[in-house]
Design an enzyme around this catalytic site. Structure first.
Site, PDB file in Angstrom:
ATOM      1  N   LYS A   1       2.681 -23.306 -28.972  1.00 27.07           N
ATOM      2  CA  LYS A   1       2.278 -21.978 -28.524  1.00 27.07           C
ATOM      3  C   LYS A   1       0.934 -21.545 -29.151  1.00 27.07           C
ATOM      4  O   LYS A   1       0.210 -20.753 -28.564  1.00 27.07           O
ATOM      5  CB  LYS A   1       3.339 -20.931 -28.877  1.00 27.07           C
TER       6      LYS A   1
HETATM    7  C1  LIG Z   1       8.044 -22.716 -25.751  1.00 30.65           C
HETATM    8  C2  LIG Z   1       8.470 -24.078 -26.142  1.00 30.65           C
HETATM    9  C3  LIG Z   1       8.864 -25.020 -25.186  1.00 30.65           C
HETATM   10  C4  LIG Z   1       8.938 -24.697 -23.710  1.00 30.65           C
HETATM   11  O1  LIG Z   1       7.671 -24.504 -23.152  1.00 30.65           O
HETATM   12  P1  LIG Z   1       7.508 -23.736 -21.737  1.00 30.65           P
HETATM   13  O2  LIG Z   1       6.059 -23.590 -21.548  1.00 30.65           O
HETATM   14  O3  LIG Z   1       8.220 -22.430 -21.924  1.00 30.65           O
HETATM   15  O4  LIG Z   1       8.170 -24.588 -20.724  1.00 30.65           O
HETATM   16  C5  LIG Z   1       9.203 -26.296 -25.616  1.00 30.65           C
HETATM   17  N1  LIG Z   1       9.178 -26.618 -26.933  1.00 30.65           N
HETATM   18  C6  LIG Z   1       8.812 -25.746 -27.877  1.00 30.65           C
HETATM   19  C7  LIG Z   1       8.833 -26.157 -29.302  1.00 30.65           C
HETATM   20  C8  LIG Z   1       8.437 -24.452 -27.519  1.00 30.65           C
HETATM   21  O5  LIG Z   1       8.070 -23.581 -28.471  1.00 30.65           O
END
Ligand SMILES: *Cc1c(COP(=O)(O)O)cnc(C)c1O
Length: 496
Positions: free
Chosen positions: A113
């Site tokens: 993120k």
């Molecule tokens: C948010 C997240 C995901 C999922 O990603 P999306 O873009 O919501 O599909 C997968 N793994 C981790 C560690 C995340 O923080």
């Protein structure tokens, strides 16, 4: 370039306006009116640039109302050695011939993120000067764990903004919870919601849709915006690392220009894999996009059958950032595969809202199955995969990435496809250290979280990221708990 809503009722807006608004006024998501194309020559020439140079080149194509200086200052403010502990920002690691891990967790909160949320505040600050908005912006976030912390770090002490994060009280790991509850900064607010992620997300969507909330905030010269992956400013930075990875493989001679790759993405809200889809639409040659889910396998069923059905029990898993039954960004894919048919998309979204279920038409379904493949893995399979990957490659997977690796193995078994493959790695193994530690060594059931992390570090020689190591000593600053129905009041109280 202009942006329009997937529901078709919000006219055309600039990139700056789309970023400031976050979600479209008709409840849809903003999308670019066309997708810029990169020739293979251009992708090859990107191989000669740094990550920052690549990011600037790619983002500029979508941010046509930003000057080159604007984009450069955003990129430099985000992807630098203060924020990231790897000079390549998003490095590729080879597991074996033709199989690579794209590490997206070298930012301050150890999850992918950060790739988007380190730059979004810069986008937003620039956008606000362009839209001439002098309200204070309140970033409202519902998080399944990682977005919340990454958004708090990105927006802390950013002038003209405040940030409020709602997380599901029982839906996040101990490290995730501590990361949020200890957050420092003068403009940050955090509240636990009695419910799961979908409850928190729905609560936030309701606040966005509430005239009452908008009026109450308006009286204080405040305005809501979103840092969830429904904001186009979140999605755009994610397109960059897939193109960058392809450029890296070209640069090291592992790929011939034009050669196709598979990309595997551990998926929750469908943001990260959608970015891979856009990278493909821009010109990265894609064979398959492999959508990996945990036991909350709505997307697996959807991609296999064309029916999206959220009427099922919500499973709590060891990959909590993927514990989601409503994948918001799928709406963007539907808009693309129907050739921008906002009426169709609005209809499906209405059915999802009313009945929790919708079924797409044959043509759209074929577009999706031509490109996507999907499966899911259980917690047991995920743990076994972490253990196996450690034994095979001395590579430590977090629980989310392990779901992706496991689903890739299923894909490989079923199809025999040997196309070169990149697996998106979305978190440091230490972020979900308790599960990872149990997968690679025998640990007593009662061991504390930080004890497990230290043992894991000792055994594997992998280092605990600084942002996680320091948590043990930090003071808890945010203790608010709210039920779903009171989220709006809680917001208004906290923002006093
Ligand atoms: C948010 C997240 C995901 C999922 O990603 P999306 O873009 O919501 O599909 C997968 N793994 C981790 C560690 C995340 O923080």
């Amino acid at each position: 370039m202009q942006y329009q809503s997937s529901r078709g009722q919000s006219g055309s807006v600039s990139a700056a306006q789309a970023i400031v608004k976050g979600i479209a006024p008709d409840g849809g998501l903003f999308l670019p009116d066309h997708i810029p194309q990169l020739t293979m020559e251009e992708i090859k020439s990107l191989a000669g640039l740094s990550y920052q140079g690549r990011a600037q080149y790619i983002m500029q194509q979508f941010l046509t109302d930003f000057s080159a200086d604007d984009v450069r200052s955003c990129v430099e403010g985000a992807y630098n050695s203060r924020n990231f502990d790897h000079d390549k920002i998003a490095p590729l690691v080879q597991l074996e011939e033709g199989l690579y891990i794209l590490e997206l967790w070298h930012g301050p909160t150890s999850a992918f993120k950060d790739m988007a949320l380190q730059i979004l505040p810069h986008f937003l600050t620039v956008s606000l000067t362009k839209t001439g908005d002098d309200n204070e912006i309140v970033i409202l976030v519902a998080t399944s764990g990682d977005t919340g912390k990454a958004a708090l770090e990105g927006f802390r002490d950013v002038p003209g903004t405040r940030i409020l994060v709602f997380f599901p009280q029982k839906g996040v790991s101990q490290v995730q919870k501590l990361q949020m509850m200890t957050q420092e900064g003068n403009n940050v607010y955090v509240a636990a919601v009695e419910g799961n992620f979908d409850d928190a997300q729905n609560g936030v969507k309701n606040i966005f849709a509430s005239d009452e909330a908008a009026n109450a905030l308006g009286q204080r010269n405040m305005k809501l915006s979103s840092a969830n992956s429904i904001n186009w400013g979140r999605l755009l930075p994610q397109i960059v690392y897939y193109i960058s990875a392809y450029a890296d493989l070209l640069a090291e001679g592992s790929l011939l220009p034009g050669q196709k790759i598979n990309i595997v993405v551990p998926t929750g809200n469908f943001g990260n894999i959608l970015a891979a889809y856009y990278a493909g639409r821009m010109g990265v040659p894609i064979n398959k996009l492999i959508c990996a889910s945990n036991a909350n396998n709505v997307l697996t069923d959807f991609i296999k059958t064309g029916i999206y059905n959220r009427n099922r029990s919500f499973e709590k898993t060891i990959s909590p950032s993927m514990d989601i039954l409503i994948s918001s960004n799928l709406e963007r894919l539907l808009y693309e595969v129907t050739n921008h048919d906002s009426e169709k998309v609005s209809g499906w979204m209405q059915e999802l809202k009313d009945q929790g279920c919708y079924s797409i038409d044959e043509a759209s379904r074929n577009m999706i199955t031509d490109l996507f493949w999907a499966d899911y893995s259980s917690d047991e399979e995920t743990i076994a995969r972490i253990s196996r990957t450690w034994q095979q490659y001395s590579y430590l997977l977090d629980t989310h990435t392990a779901v992706a690796v496991d689903v890739y193995e299923k894909y490989h078994q079923v199809t025999g496809d040997n196309t070169m493959t990149i697996i998106a790695s979305t978190a440091s193994p230490f972020k979900f250290g308790a599960s990872v530690a149990r997968a690679v060594m025998d640990m007593p059931d009662k061991a504390g979280e930080f004890e497990l992390l230290r043992k894991l570090e000792e055994k594997t020689g992998w280092e605990i990221p600084n942002g996680i190591r320091s948590l043990e000593e930090m003071v808890v600053r945010h203790n608010t708990i709210t039920n779903v129905a009171d989220m709006q009041d809680t917001m208004l109280t906290l923002l006093k």
